[in-house]
Design a protein around this motif. Structure first.
Motif, PDB file in Angstrom:
ATOM      1  N   ILE A  60       9.014  -2.767  -5.660  1.00  0.00           N
ATOM      2  CA  ILE A  60       9.580  -1.832  -4.682  1.00  0.00           C
ATOM      3  C   ILE A  60      10.927  -2.353  -4.191  1.00  0.00           C
ATOM      4  O   ILE A  60      11.895  -1.596  -4.046  1.00  0.00           O
ATOM      5  N   PHE A 154       5.037   8.621   4.470  1.00  0.00           N
ATOM      6  CA  PHE A 154       6.248   8.855   3.673  1.00  0.00           C
ATOM      7  C   PHE A 154       7.227   9.802   4.353  1.00  0.00           C
ATOM      8  O   PHE A 154       8.421   9.768   4.046  1.00  0.00           O
ATOM      9  N   THR A 186       4.821   5.585  12.581  1.00  0.00           N
ATOM     10  CA  THR A 186       5.220   5.292  11.200  1.00  0.00           C
ATOM     11  C   THR A 186       6.685   5.665  11.017  1.00  0.00           C
ATOM     12  O   THR A 186       7.316   6.235  11.911  1.00  0.00           O
ATOM     13  N   GLY A 189      10.116   7.700   4.388  1.00  0.00           N
ATOM     14  CA  GLY A 189      10.547   6.964   3.217  1.00  0.00           C
ATOM     15  C   GLY A 189      12.040   6.720   3.167  1.00  0.00           C
ATOM     16  O   GLY A 189      12.490   5.636   2.753  1.00  0.00           O
ATOM     17  N   LEU A 192      12.834   3.982   5.545  1.00  0.00           N
ATOM     18  CA  LEU A 192      12.291   2.730   5.021  1.00  0.00           C
ATOM     19  C   LEU A 192      13.310   2.058   4.113  1.00  0.00           C
ATOM     20  O   LEU A 192      13.526   0.837   4.188  1.00  0.00           O
ATOM     21  N   LEU A 211       6.696  -0.774   3.827  1.00  0.00           N
ATOM     22  CA  LEU A 211       5.710   0.167   3.307  1.00  0.00           C
ATOM     23  C   LEU A 211       4.310  -0.240   3.752  1.00  0.00           C
ATOM     24  O   LEU A 211       3.510   0.603   4.169  1.00  0.00           O
ATOM     25  N   SER A 214       3.797   0.730   7.394  1.00  0.00           N
ATOM     26  CA  SER A 214       3.541   2.157   7.571  1.00  0.00           C
ATOM     27  C   SER A 214       2.111   2.515   7.157  1.00  0.00           C
ATOM     28  O   SER A 214       1.447   3.337   7.793  1.00  0.00           O
TER      29      SER A 214
END
Length: 413
Positions: A60, A154, A186, A189, A192, A211, A214
């Motif tokens: 990732i 996400f 959270t 994406g 993030l 990730l 979250s």
């Protein structure tokens, strides 16, 4: 287990008890407690310690680096050296060539388009559907609430409820609260990727860590919300709702994703300018009168939360001040301070705990965005949404601290 890990474990239980007290000491929902606490620990242990999962984190991270490099090619073409291109002059001060708006924020545009394409290709709905079924089985959530909580891993605090817009009016008050807390506990994406690129120099495997944060915060949010506003299982749907079709083609997804990303990028820019200015203005008023800044006050107010997460006393003031920055301004500024200061002078364990605790849209600006968005989606529940707003911000803050405490339990000094 070390003393600090034990401190984190006791802090996790104390945060759970606080949420139960805020809910009026209702009859203990044992299924919720077991699924919430057990789910966080098991998920955290898997994400932090299983070798193949750690390898996935590295992958990732490489993906985020690739996105950042690709975005820099675009910003260099459009903005030249302001966007990360070669400087036409000698750099006199290290780091002075970094311009936030032209180098970091454009990642939102790329991620907006990419997220829309993945949604249109049914990749995101497939992953979210799997998470939703796990949440339904573990917590007894309805299909709509479970889908929204899973999507929040996400998507943002407005985009995720949008997926269940036809079912919002039928949710119980408790499940509506679950949706709201998960939205603020959270991050999306696209953010993030931005945060990971910012803190990569001070947090190893930054993208994977965010990730993981979250993911762990999803069961934490359900646990906190179920304790603070009991009665979560009051509504049930016979089947899991299908995510709506949002785009006509891949090209349509790209164009609409770019538009959504642009709106978000400009909104973040405006919020940063205004809220940083307001904090500076507040400090101008407070410091002559009290000798303390807002950050200094936050360092005392949030210190018990820092200690509950397992941070040693010597570092708890720094962590508390960063938590205060996150709530008063936003997590973007808190992560930026961590990156530009070389990790705030924290030990590796405390820095990791703080990284997880900061990972949420837990601030007043995001609360306003969520209330406006959800109120517009479901006008018939506007009164409930507004009434639950302040409690959802508190609940999300506690859920993020629970996530930090879980990391503290699982990470040795």
């Amino acid at each position: 287990m070390s003393g600090l890990q034990l401190q984190s474990g006791l802090g996790l239980l104390a945060l759970t008890a606080l949420c139960w007290a805020l809910g009026g000491f209702a009859r203990p929902p044992w299924r919720l407690l077991l699924a919430g606490l057990g789910g966080q620990i098991v998920l955290g242990a898997a994400l932090l310690h299983l070798p193949f999962v750690r390898a996935g984190f590295s992958a990732i991270g490489r993906g985020v680096d690739a996105l950042a490099t690709a975005t820099r090619a675009g910003t260099t073409l459009v903005f030249g050296f302001l966007g990360g291109g070669p400087l036409p002059f000698a750099l006199m001060q290290p780091g002075a060539d970094f311009v936030l708006f032209f180098q970091a924020l454009p990642l939102i545009l790329v991620m907006g388009a990419l997220s829309a394409v993945l949604y249109h290709w049914r990749v995101l709905p497939l992953v979210v559907g799997g998470l939703s079924r796990v949440l339904r089985a573990g917590f007894g959530l309805s299909g709509a609430a479970g889908l929204s909580v899973a999507a929040n891993v996400f998507l943002g605090m407005v985009e995720a409820p949008l997926l269940i817009r036809p079912w919002l009016a039928g949710l119980s008050r408790s499940e509506l609260f679950v949706v709201m807390v998960a939205g603020l506990a959270t991050i999306s994406g696209n953010m993030l990727v931005v945060y990971a690129s910012m803190i990569a120099s001070v947090v190893p495997d930054a993208a994977g860590q965010l990730l993981a944060a979250s993911l762990i915060s999803a069961p934490a949010a359900v646990l906190v919300a179920g304790l603070m506003v009991p009665g979560m299982a009051a509504s049930r749907e016979a089947a899991e709702p299908m995510p709506p079709r949002l785009y006509d083609s891949t090209l349509d997804a790209v164009l609409k994703g770019i538009g959504d990303g642009l709106s978000l990028m400009l909104g973040i820019m405006a919020a940063l300018i205004v809220f940083v200015a307001l904090v500076a203005l507040g400090n101008m008023v407070l410091e002559p009168l009290t000798g303390m800044s807002l950050e200094g006050i936050a360092a005392w107010v949030f210190r018990p939360l820092a200690l509950a997460m397992g941070v040693p006393w010597a570092e708890s003031g720094i962590v508390a001040a960063s938590l205060g920055t996150k709530i008063v301004v936003n997590e973007f500024v808190a992560y930026l301070e961590m990156a530009t200061s070389g990790g705030l002078g924290l030990s590796e364990r405390s820095r990791l705990i703080l990284t997880y605790a900061l990972c949420g849209f837990t601030n007043f600006a995001s609360l306003g965005i969520m209330l406006a968005g959800m109120g517009g989606m479901c006008p018939e529940r506007r009164a409930d949404i507004i009434a639950l707003g302040p409690r959802s911000l508190l609940g999300a803050a506690l859920a993020c601290c629970m996530t930090g405490a879980v990391v503290g339990v699982l990470t040795a000094p």
